[in-house]
Design a protein around this motif. Structure first.
Motif, PDB file in Angstrom:
ATOM      1  N   UNK A 191       0.827  -1.209   0.000  1.00 27.82           N
ATOM      2  CA  UNK A 191       0.000   0.000   0.000  1.00 27.82           C
ATOM      3  C   UNK A 191       0.864   1.263   0.000  1.00 27.82           C
ATOM      4  N   UNK A 192       0.520   2.177  -0.906  1.00 30.04           N
ATOM      5  CA  UNK A 192       1.050   3.540  -0.884  1.00 30.04           C
ATOM      6  C   UNK A 192      -0.146   4.452  -0.658  1.00 30.04           C
ATOM      7  N   UNK A 193      -0.054   5.406   0.233  1.00 27.70           N
ATOM      8  CA  UNK A 193      -1.236   6.214   0.562  1.00 27.70           C
ATOM      9  C   UNK A 193      -0.856   7.630   1.000  1.00 27.70           C
ATOM     10  N   UNK A 194      -1.742   8.578   0.671  1.00 28.06           N
ATOM     11  CA  UNK A 194      -1.598   9.974   1.076  1.00 28.06           C
ATOM     12  C   UNK A 194      -2.979  10.515   1.448  1.00 28.06           C
ATOM     13  N   UNK A 195      -2.981  11.586   2.228  1.00 27.44           N
ATOM     14  CA  UNK A 195      -4.235  12.251   2.574  1.00 27.44           C
ATOM     15  C   UNK A 195      -4.392  13.542   1.793  1.00 27.44           C
ATOM     16  N   UNK A 196      -5.604  13.789   1.254  1.00 25.31           N
ATOM     17  CA  UNK A 196      -5.872  15.003   0.474  1.00 25.31           C
ATOM     18  C   UNK A 196      -7.181  15.663   0.925  1.00 25.31           C
TER      19      UNK A 196
END
Length: 400
Positions: free
Chosen positions: A107-112
């Motif tokens: 998993x690669x994840x960011x918050x926007x």
């Protein structure tokens, strides 16, 4: 790899290999290759050994720049929307689930922030849905969001996604019993329409051709898969029979294991052929300069290692077939005992054939620690297989 070589040599564009095609572990991640973007790469490509391309010249092409070519598992772009405006919550949840900060492996994840909707989003790249299923990521986000008192509003898939990933989600949430992917109508129709499944006759013709692959390794995997298929057949012929009622639950578990082993061996048919092709591609790499010779040796040796590990996996799987056959010889439908005997003999033959394919690749590998370790693993499996065959054959003799 052949495509990358042609782009580099014929078009004179520097080529970097990434993900499964990477020749160096640090280049599996595309972000590392792209570090510094165009300007940074242009500055270092000719002077920094770590920025040397895998193929092509060590200078940027005047109009095309540089290119990355790779082979990777299908990526799923997946977004989960949260019922809050607090961007920090989305960022904290993203950090909790992504691999780089201790979360899920794939998993690669960011918050926007999604200003027009007044909510935030956890944006995910799921790089291997088999290793980390979609439902597991979704459930983890729900749990993390609940800690902050935030609801999950919705989720979305961006672009294309493999149908198998969605089937996994359906199986999980609907708690489906004994569901098979072959039950999906569209999938069966597509296979029929496009003829995606190679017939046995096609495979045999290909083996008989003047092409060196598929060869002995693929054939060993095919034979092993037939042994597993026979084991599955005996399970089916046992389940539901009153005479074997006491073994019903166990037979169902064995059938599940047998089918998984069969699928694994079928996959190894193609993997063995691909590993041989990678060895040949590595062998053809340029060797004009000292740097090219060093790289040629490294890539070729790594390809040989992979080519030796595939038939080793075939041996491991055929041992599983024999362990299953050992149980079926006692608890399986005795009217199908000759099928158990056949499964035993061909699984033993498949294992021994795979062993020769392990050894032929080990001969050219210079890493003696790897050679010794792989040979030891192979011998352990070989002796185990031989013992199982002898034991089961002796057990079956009195049944004929």
């Amino acid at each position: 790899m052949e495509l990358a070589e042609q782009v580099g040599e014929k078009l004179q564009i520097p080529v970097y290999l990434y993900e499964e095609a990477a020749t160096r572990e640090d280049r599996r991640n595309l972000a590392i290759i792209r570090k510094g973007e165009y300007e940074g790469l242009k500055k270092e490509i000719g002077s920094n050994p770590d920025r040397q391309p895998d193929f092509g010249p060590a200078q940027m092409h005047p109009s095309a720049g540089a290119v990355v070519i790779g082979a990777r598992f299908p990526l799923i772009a997946y977004n989960v929307y949260l019922g809050t405006k607090d961007l920090n919550i989305a960022k904290k949840i993203a950090a909790a689930i992504r691999f780089s900060s201790g979360g899920f492996r794939y998993v690669k994840a960011l918050g926007f922030e999604i200003k027009e909707r007044g909510i935030v989003q956890v944006s995910i790249n799921l790089v291997n849905y088999l290793g980390t299923p979609m439902y597991r990521v979704f459930e983890a986000i729900k749990d993390e969001a609940a800690r902050y008192g935030v609801p999950v509003i919705s989720s979305e898939i961006v672009g294309l996604t493999p149908v198998d990933a969605l089937i996994d989600v359906a199986e999980y949430y609907l708690k489906l019993e004994n569901f098979k992917k072959e039950q999906v109508l569209e999938k069966r129709l597509l296979e029929w329409e496009q003829g995606t499944k190679q017939s046995l006759s096609d495979f045999i013709n290909e083996v008989a051709s003047n092409s060196p692959a598929p060869g002995g390794g693929s054939v060993a995997a095919l034979v092993g898969s037939l042994g597993a298929a026979l084991s599955s057949m005996v399970c089916h012929l046992t389940i539901g029979k009153k005479k074997y009622a006491q073994y019903q639950a166990e037979m169902k578990e064995i059938l599940e294991s047998s089918e998984q082993t069969r699928k694994d061996l079928e996959d190894l048919i193609a993997k063995d052929q691909m590993s041989f092709n990678q060895v040949m591609s590595a062998y053809k790499l340029p060797k004009h300069t000292e740097a090219e010779q060093k790289r040629h040796k490294e890539v070729f040796q790594e390809a040989l290692k992979q080519a030796s590990l595939i038939p080793l996996q075939v041996m491991e799987k055929t041992a599983e077939v024999l362990e299953i056959s050992q149980i079926l010889a006692v608890k399986g439908n005795q009217n199908a005992i000759s099928d158990v005997a056949t499964a035993v003999q061909i699984a033993g033959a498949a294992s021994e054939s795979a062993w020769y394919n392990v050894k032929i690749n080990l001969k050219s590998i210079e890493d003696q620690n790897f050679v010794a370790d792989t040979k030891q693993r192979g011998l352990i499996i070989r002796y185990k297989v031989q013992a199982l065959v002898e034991d089961i054959v002796q057990m079956l003799e009195d049944k004929f």
